[in-house]
Design a protein around this motif. Structure first.
Motif, PDB file in Angstrom:
ATOM      1  N   TYR A   1       0.824  -1.216   0.000  1.00 36.15           N
ATOM      2  CA  TYR A   1       0.000   0.000   0.000  1.00 36.15           C
ATOM      3  C   TYR A   1       0.857   1.265   0.000  1.00 36.15           C
ATOM      4  O   TYR A   1       0.538   2.244  -0.682  1.00 36.15           O
ATOM      5  CB  TYR A   1      -0.938  -0.003   1.215  1.00 36.15           C
ATOM      6  CG  TYR A   1      -2.152  -0.879   1.050  1.00 36.15           C
ATOM      7  CD1 TYR A   1      -3.098  -0.633   0.062  1.00 36.15           C
ATOM      8  CD2 TYR A   1      -2.356  -1.975   1.890  1.00 36.15           C
ATOM      9  CE1 TYR A   1      -4.217  -1.438  -0.089  1.00 36.15           C
ATOM     10  CE2 TYR A   1      -3.477  -2.785   1.750  1.00 36.15           C
ATOM     11  CZ  TYR A   1      -4.403  -2.510   0.756  1.00 36.15           C
ATOM     12  OH  TYR A   1      -5.507  -3.315   0.615  1.00 36.15           O
ATOM     13  N   TYR A   2       1.943   1.261   0.762  1.00 34.62           N
ATOM     14  CA  TYR A   2       2.847   2.416   0.738  1.00 34.62           C
ATOM     15  C   TYR A   2       3.460   2.590  -0.644  1.00 34.62           C
ATOM     16  O   TYR A   2       3.589   3.707  -1.159  1.00 34.62           O
ATOM     17  CB  TYR A   2       3.958   2.240   1.781  1.00 34.62           C
ATOM     18  CG  TYR A   2       3.548   2.485   3.207  1.00 34.62           C
ATOM     19  CD1 TYR A   2       2.422   3.240   3.529  1.00 34.62           C
ATOM     20  CD2 TYR A   2       4.300   1.952   4.260  1.00 34.62           C
ATOM     21  CE1 TYR A   2       2.055   3.449   4.852  1.00 34.62           C
ATOM     22  CE2 TYR A   2       3.942   2.168   5.581  1.00 34.62           C
ATOM     23  CZ  TYR A   2       2.826   2.920   5.874  1.00 34.62           C
ATOM     24  OH  TYR A   2       2.478   3.135   7.178  1.00 34.62           O
ATOM     25  N   PHE A   3       3.867   1.461  -1.251  1.00 33.62           N
ATOM     26  CA  PHE A   3       4.453   1.506  -2.587  1.00 33.62           C
ATOM     27  C   PHE A   3       3.441   2.079  -3.581  1.00 33.62           C
ATOM     28  O   PHE A   3       3.779   2.934  -4.412  1.00 33.62           O
ATOM     29  CB  PHE A   3       4.881   0.096  -2.999  1.00 33.62           C
ATOM     30  CG  PHE A   3       5.969   0.040  -4.025  1.00 33.62           C
ATOM     31  CD1 PHE A   3       6.173   1.067  -4.918  1.00 33.62           C
ATOM     32  CD2 PHE A   3       6.806  -1.071  -4.095  1.00 33.62           C
ATOM     33  CE1 PHE A   3       7.182   1.001  -5.880  1.00 33.62           C
ATOM     34  CE2 PHE A   3       7.815  -1.146  -5.042  1.00 33.62           C
ATOM     35  CZ  PHE A   3       7.999  -0.106  -5.930  1.00 33.62           C
ATOM     36  N   ASP A   4       2.189   1.630  -3.508  1.00 32.02           N
ATOM     37  CA  ASP A   4       1.141   2.143  -4.392  1.00 32.02           C
ATOM     38  C   ASP A   4       1.033   3.664  -4.315  1.00 32.02           C
ATOM     39  O   ASP A   4       0.798   4.332  -5.325  1.00 32.02           O
ATOM     40  CB  ASP A   4      -0.226   1.554  -4.016  1.00 32.02           C
ATOM     41  CG  ASP A   4      -0.332   0.075  -4.314  1.00 32.02           C
ATOM     42  OD1 ASP A   4       0.532  -0.457  -5.027  1.00 32.02           O
ATOM     43  OD2 ASP A   4      -1.275  -0.559  -3.811  1.00 32.02           O
ATOM     44  N   ALA A   5       1.174   4.190  -3.085  1.00 30.12           N
ATOM     45  CA  ALA A   5       1.026   5.628  -2.862  1.00 30.12           C
ATOM     46  C   ALA A   5       2.331   6.386  -3.056  1.00 30.12           C
ATOM     47  O   ALA A   5       2.384   7.596  -2.791  1.00 30.12           O
ATOM     48  CB  ALA A   5       0.487   5.882  -1.456  1.00 30.12           C
ATOM     49  N   CYS A   6       3.371   5.681  -3.524  1.00 31.06           N
ATOM     50  CA  CYS A   6       4.698   6.291  -3.743  1.00 31.06           C
ATOM     51  C   CYS A   6       5.248   6.904  -2.451  1.00 31.06           C
ATOM     52  O   CYS A   6       5.968   7.903  -2.488  1.00 31.06           O
ATOM     53  CB  CYS A   6       4.634   7.343  -4.846  1.00 31.06           C
ATOM     54  SG  CYS A   6       4.166   6.671  -6.464  1.00 31.06           S
TER      55      CYS A   6
END
Length: 236
Positions: A37-42
């Protein structure tokens, strides 16, 4: 009576160990999905904070060793490439990872673990956003190592093997061979490159070549480990 108490104490120890193992599996699953989820949100700063100090990232044939190198990979490389250095989502950029099919194995001492996941990514840049308009798919597998530090699970080794990429319009049947080059130079010659080049046989490949990232676990029925022989790599 003494023998019965001994049997009950042993059973309680077994149950307590199993409960602890299930709690650890749940915590590691949660850790990995939070990473997604953090990766998705950059949110690359937040991603780096999920790693142990002596952690590493293995990606595209390179090894980033130590937390500062992990930061170089996520912040200096990916963040600059995707969001021009901004930590967080930006207008018109999509980077959605679906994490699934997790197989998690806790070590006997409960201090480390292995985890395998599949990911399916949908990414792109909208035509109204700054930068090159593009939409693409990606599929890959993780074979990670986790470590428990002060009661908190963290990434020890993130080993991501991207297996295939495809433009949305044409699909994977038309993906060119060797679409993305694997690392060939190390840091500091490559200022955003890895510390080491991964030296394994068979070497990682991209679709239409096919390979298998080795499984950390044994076959649940036969107990055997599966290893890909170097001659079984279906590369051209």
């Amino acid at each position: 009576m003494t023998e019965q108490i001994s049997v009950l104490e042993k059973k309680i120890e077994e149950v307590a160990k199993r409960i602890s193992e299930l709690n650890d599996i749940d915590s590691i699953r949660k850790l990995h999905h939070i990473y997604g989820y953090y990766f998705d949100a950059c949110l690359f700063n937040e991603v780096v904070d999920l790693y142990a100090e002596d952690s590493e990232v293995r990606f595209m044939g390179g090894i980033f060793k130590g937390k500062e190198s992990v930061r170089r990979f996520f912040c200096d490389r990916l963040r600059m490439r995707h969001t021009n250095g901004h930590n967080g989502p930006i207008y018109g950029f999509l980077l959605d990872h679906i994490m699934m099919q997790d197989v998690i194995t806790i070590s006997e001492d409960g201090k480390s673990a292995k985890g395998r996941y599949r990911t399916f990514m949908q990414a792109g840049r909208h035509e109204l956003a700054e930068g090159l308009t593009r939409q693409w798919w990606e599929g890959g597998v993780y074979e990670n190592t986790y470590v428990k530090e002060d009661g908190i699970w963290k990434f020890k080794i993130l080993d991501y093997r991207g297996l295939w990429h495809a433009d949305f319009e044409t699909g994977w049947a038309h993906t060119p061979s060797n679409l993305y080059p694997f690392f060939s130079e190390t840091f500091p010659k490559d200022p955003i490159g890895p510390d080491e080049i991964l030296d394994i046989v068979p070497k990682p490949v991209l679709w239409p070549d096919t390979g298998v990232l080795p499984f950390h676990y044994s076959h649940p029925v036969t107990g055997e480990k599966w290893y890909q022989h170097k001659d079984l790599n279906t590369s051209r």
